[in-house]
Design a protein around this motif. Structure first.
Motif, PDB file in Angstrom:
ATOM      1  N   ALA A  63      17.198 -57.528   7.671  1.00 22.57           N
ATOM      2  CA  ALA A  63      15.669 -56.450   7.324  1.00 22.57           C
ATOM      3  C   ALA A  63      14.641 -56.459   8.422  1.00 22.57           C
ATOM      4  O   ALA A  63      14.802 -55.497   8.698  1.00 22.57           O
ATOM      5  CB  ALA A  63      15.071 -56.428   6.226  1.00 22.57           C
ATOM      6  N   VAL A  64      14.447 -57.568   9.342  1.00 22.33           N
ATOM      7  CA  VAL A  64      13.561 -57.705  10.299  1.00 22.33           C
ATOM      8  C   VAL A  64      14.345 -56.678  11.590  1.00 22.33           C
ATOM      9  O   VAL A  64      13.597 -56.331  11.849  1.00 22.33           O
ATOM     10  CB  VAL A  64      13.613 -59.028  10.415  1.00 22.33           C
ATOM     11  N   GLU A  65      15.503 -57.228  11.668  1.00 19.49           N
ATOM     12  CA  GLU A  65      16.280 -56.629  12.756  1.00 19.49           C
ATOM     13  C   GLU A  65      16.270 -54.892  12.390  1.00 19.49           C
ATOM     14  O   GLU A  65      15.851 -54.510  13.007  1.00 19.49           O
ATOM     15  CB  GLU A  65      17.382 -57.126  12.657  1.00 19.49           C
ATOM     16  N   HIS A 114      12.083 -49.021  17.044  1.00 22.32           N
ATOM     17  CA  HIS A 114      12.473 -48.751  18.491  1.00 22.32           C
ATOM     18  C   HIS A 114      12.399 -47.268  18.734  1.00 22.32           C
ATOM     19  O   HIS A 114      12.461 -46.577  19.633  1.00 22.32           O
ATOM     20  CB  HIS A 114      13.362 -49.551  19.205  1.00 22.32           C
ATOM     21  N   PHE A 115      13.580 -46.838  17.512  1.00 19.00           N
ATOM     22  CA  PHE A 115      13.779 -45.422  17.681  1.00 19.00           C
ATOM     23  C   PHE A 115      13.216 -44.093  17.278  1.00 19.00           C
ATOM     24  O   PHE A 115      12.802 -43.125  17.588  1.00 19.00           O
ATOM     25  CB  PHE A 115      15.029 -45.275  16.977  1.00 19.00           C
ATOM     26  N   ALA A 116      11.729 -44.549  15.999  1.00 18.80           N
ATOM     27  CA  ALA A 116      10.778 -43.893  15.798  1.00 18.80           C
ATOM     28  C   ALA A 116       9.738 -43.636  16.386  1.00 18.80           C
ATOM     29  O   ALA A 116       9.236 -42.167  17.158  1.00 18.80           O
ATOM     30  CB  ALA A 116      10.393 -44.854  14.682  1.00 18.80           C
ATOM     31  N   ASN A 117       9.437 -44.650  18.152  1.00 18.58           N
ATOM     32  CA  ASN A 117       8.409 -44.436  19.231  1.00 18.58           C
ATOM     33  C   ASN A 117       9.230 -43.599  20.234  1.00 18.58           C
ATOM     34  O   ASN A 117       9.018 -43.761  20.765  1.00 18.58           O
ATOM     35  CB  ASN A 117       8.192 -45.673  19.733  1.00 18.58           C
ATOM     36  N   ASP A 171      24.422 -44.268  12.311  1.00 17.61           N
ATOM     37  CA  ASP A 171      23.803 -45.274  13.313  1.00 17.61           C
ATOM     38  C   ASP A 171      22.826 -45.674  11.590  1.00 17.61           C
ATOM     39  O   ASP A 171      23.098 -44.870  10.845  1.00 17.61           O
ATOM     40  CB  ASP A 171      22.174 -44.477  14.310  1.00 17.61           C
ATOM     41  N   TRP A 172      22.660 -46.820  11.485  1.00 12.81           N
ATOM     42  CA  TRP A 172      21.945 -47.643  11.060  1.00 12.81           C
ATOM     43  C   TRP A 172      20.644 -47.360  10.317  1.00 12.81           C
ATOM     44  O   TRP A 172      20.380 -47.587   9.323  1.00 12.81           O
ATOM     45  CB  TRP A 172      22.249 -49.087  10.568  1.00 12.81           C
ATOM     46  N   ALA A 173      19.810 -47.217  11.872  1.00 12.91           N
ATOM     47  CA  ALA A 173      18.533 -46.989  11.673  1.00 12.91           C
ATOM     48  C   ALA A 173      18.203 -45.219  11.205  1.00 12.91           C
ATOM     49  O   ALA A 173      18.668 -44.446  11.978  1.00 12.91           O
ATOM     50  CB  ALA A 173      18.002 -46.822  12.652  1.00 12.91           C
ATOM     51  N   ASP A 174      17.507 -44.933  10.775  1.00 19.09           N
ATOM     52  CA  ASP A 174      17.199 -43.680   9.910  1.00 19.09           C
ATOM     53  C   ASP A 174      16.455 -42.836  10.646  1.00 19.09           C
ATOM     54  O   ASP A 174      16.846 -41.673  11.104  1.00 19.09           O
ATOM     55  CB  ASP A 174      16.215 -44.072   8.688  1.00 19.09           C
ATOM     56  N   ALA A 175      15.368 -43.738  11.545  1.00 20.52           N
ATOM     57  CA  ALA A 175      14.708 -43.103  12.524  1.00 20.52           C
ATOM     58  C   ALA A 175      16.016 -42.790  13.627  1.00 20.52           C
ATOM     59  O   ALA A 175      15.560 -41.266  14.140  1.00 20.52           O
ATOM     60  CB  ALA A 175      13.336 -44.368  13.348  1.00 20.52           C
ATOM     61  N   SER A 176      16.843 -43.187  14.037  1.00 27.43           N
ATOM     62  CA  SER A 176      18.170 -43.131  15.038  1.00 27.43           C
ATOM     63  C   SER A 176      18.331 -41.679  14.424  1.00 27.43           C
ATOM     64  O   SER A 176      18.629 -40.479  15.123  1.00 27.43           O
ATOM     65  CB  SER A 176      18.797 -43.887  15.035  1.00 27.43           C
ATOM     66  N   VAL A 177      18.722 -41.236  13.270  1.00 27.60           N
ATOM     67  CA  VAL A 177      19.856 -40.500  12.779  1.00 27.60           C
ATOM     68  C   VAL A 177      18.469 -39.076  12.417  1.00 27.60           C
ATOM     69  O   VAL A 177      18.720 -37.960  13.385  1.00 27.60           O
ATOM     70  CB  VAL A 177      20.261 -40.314  11.248  1.00 27.60           C
ATOM     71  N   PHE A 186      25.734 -56.430  19.737  1.00 27.48           N
ATOM     72  CA  PHE A 186      25.011 -56.650  18.969  1.00 27.48           C
ATOM     73  C   PHE A 186      25.407 -56.754  17.196  1.00 27.48           C
ATOM     74  O   PHE A 186      24.650 -57.305  16.468  1.00 27.48           O
ATOM     75  CB  PHE A 186      23.538 -55.207  18.269  1.00 27.48           C
ATOM     76  N   MET A 187      26.488 -56.898  17.576  1.00 29.65           N
ATOM     77  CA  MET A 187      27.496 -56.313  15.918  1.00 29.65           C
ATOM     78  C   MET A 187      27.352 -58.915  15.892  1.00 29.65           C
ATOM     79  O   MET A 187      27.955 -59.191  16.403  1.00 29.65           O
ATOM     80  CB  MET A 187      28.957 -55.737  15.852  1.00 29.65           C
ATOM     81  N   THR A 188      27.470 -58.420  14.414  1.00 28.91           N
ATOM     82  CA  THR A 188      27.213 -59.523  14.378  1.00 28.91           C
ATOM     83  C   THR A 188      29.083 -60.451  14.233  1.00 28.91           C
ATOM     84  O   THR A 188      29.309 -61.603  14.296  1.00 28.91           O
ATOM     85  CB  THR A 188      27.004 -60.469  12.775  1.00 28.91           C
TER      86      THR A 188
END
Length: 191
Positions: free
Chosen positions: A2-4, A11-14, A66-72, A119-121
């Motif tokens: 969640a922190v990541e 990052h993407f929101a900015n 992408d997993w980030a809503d801001a990216s999408v 970055f993938m685990t």
């Protein structure tokens, strides 16, 4: 996790990206892919959408995830004019069940991961998922910095020699090229 995710959302929101996609990069990739009308591409970890829109401009019907809503949201805002050739949706590619449910098996001619695989685990699992998504003869394009080329404090954003060896193992064909001397390496692996 969640922190990541929170970090990437910010990052993407900015509006921050990483290395911009140059037209020369897409031109060079096109020579390796030889796109044809009606082909499908999947851009995993699309960030701000530079690679995804590049694929769409090459003629691919492209799904950017992408997993980030801001990216999408950023990709939708920036590239509304690319629809219907470019679609975007939120997807955590490391969630095997979500990938199975949302993406068609053997449904893509090309899967790209630009500056994301490091970055993938579980890189091996990501590779297996990609393999299941590609049509026979399809290409997996991985663009990544190499860890040994990076300063010690930034090596975590690159792939090690061992990770590269594991990446290329078991593919029918493969080639690689550097985007620039000592810059990120692009691997084009064929099923």
């Amino acid at each position: 996790m969640a922190v990541e995710l929170e970090r990437w959302e910010e990052h993407f929101a900015n509006g921050w990206g990483f290395r911009p996609v140059a037209s020369e990069e897409m031109d060079r990739l096109a020579t390796y892919l030889n796109p044809r009308p009606g082909q499908w591409a999947l851009d995993v970890g699309c960030g701000l959408g530079g690679c995804a829109v590049g694929l769409a401009r090459l003629g691919y019907r492209t799904l950017a995830v992408d997993w980030a809503d801001a990216s999408v949201a950023a990709v939708r805002d920036r590239y509304m004019d690319a629809e219907p050739r470019l679609a975007v949706r939120r997807l955590d590619f490391e969630d095997e069940r979500a990938v199975r449910e949302l993406l068609p098996s053997a449904g893509f001619d090309v899967v790209t991961m630009r500056l994301v695989l490091a970055f993938m685990t579980d890189k091996a699992a990501a590779g297996r998922r990609v393999r299941s998504l590609l049509v026979p003869g399809g290409a997996w394009v991985v663009t990544t910095p190499l860890a040994e080329r990076l300063p010690e404090e930034r090596r975590y954003i690159g792939m090690t020699a061992q990770e590269v060896a594991e990446l290329i193992e078991g593919w029918q064909q493969g080639c690689w090229y550097d985007l620039e001397p000592d810059g990120p390496r692009c691997f084009v692996l064929r099923r």
